[in-house]
Scaffold this motif. Sequence first.
Motif, mmCIF file in Angstrom:
data_model
loop_
_atom_site.group_PDB
_atom_site.id
_atom_site.type_symbol
_atom_site.label_atom_id
_atom_site.label_comp_id
_atom_site.label_asym_id
_atom_site.label_seq_id
_atom_site.Cartn_x
_atom_site.Cartn_y
_atom_site.Cartn_z
ATOM 1 N N SER A 1 4.778 -21.810 -12.625
ATOM 2 C CA SER A 1 3.636 -22.120 -13.137
ATOM 3 C C SER A 1 4.103 -22.162 -14.202
ATOM 4 N N GLN A 2 3.092 -22.172 -14.774
ATOM 5 C CA GLN A 2 3.621 -22.629 -16.973
ATOM 6 C C GLN A 2 3.531 -21.141 -17.354
ATOM 7 N N ALA A 3 2.933 -20.680 -16.839
ATOM 8 C CA ALA A 3 2.009 -19.236 -17.016
ATOM 9 C C ALA A 3 2.854 -18.387 -16.864
ATOM 10 N N GLU A 4 4.134 -18.716 -15.538
ATOM 11 C CA GLU A 4 4.616 -17.549 -14.955
ATOM 12 C C GLU A 4 6.632 -17.875 -16.306
ATOM 13 N N SER B 1 6.067 -19.294 -18.720
ATOM 14 C CA SER B 1 6.268 -18.699 -20.308
ATOM 15 C C SER B 1 5.571 -17.228 -20.318
ATOM 16 N N ARG B 2 5.826 -16.361 -19.680
ATOM 17 C CA ARG B 2 6.723 -14.987 -19.765
ATOM 18 C C ARG B 2 8.384 -14.709 -19.941
ATOM 19 N N SER C 1 4.757 -19.105 -25.781
ATOM 20 C CA SER C 1 3.728 -18.789 -25.484
ATOM 21 C C SER C 1 2.857 -19.745 -23.969
ATOM 22 N N VAL C 2 1.845 -19.948 -23.442
ATOM 23 C CA VAL C 2 1.460 -20.382 -21.953
ATOM 24 C C VAL C 2 0.639 -21.767 -22.971
ATOM 25 N N SER C 3 0.304 -21.792 -24.411
ATOM 26 C CA SER C 3 -0.395 -23.510 -24.712
ATOM 27 C C SER C 3 1.628 -24.132 -24.683
ATOM 28 N N CYS D 1 3.025 -25.536 -21.393
ATOM 29 C CA CYS D 1 2.131 -26.754 -21.649
ATOM 30 C C CYS D 1 2.591 -27.500 -21.983
#
Length: 71
Positions: A25-28, A30-31, A36-38, A41
Amino acid sequence: MTDNPTEIVKPRAALMKKMREIGLSQAELSRRTGRSVSEICLIVNGKREAKLGVAKAIADELQMKVDDLFC
């Protein structure tokens, strides 16, 4: 491509395809990259260009070359 960390690279469809293939995922992402997630994205959706250092971090996480994901 140069080793200049401020060089700008644009996302390609290969980035989204690889993320889907490995279920990332984009969140993963990012981590894992410390961005940042944004920001992730915006890069993934082609609304922001990634600096080379960020592009390398993303490519490293996907175990690919920057040239295969961005150009």
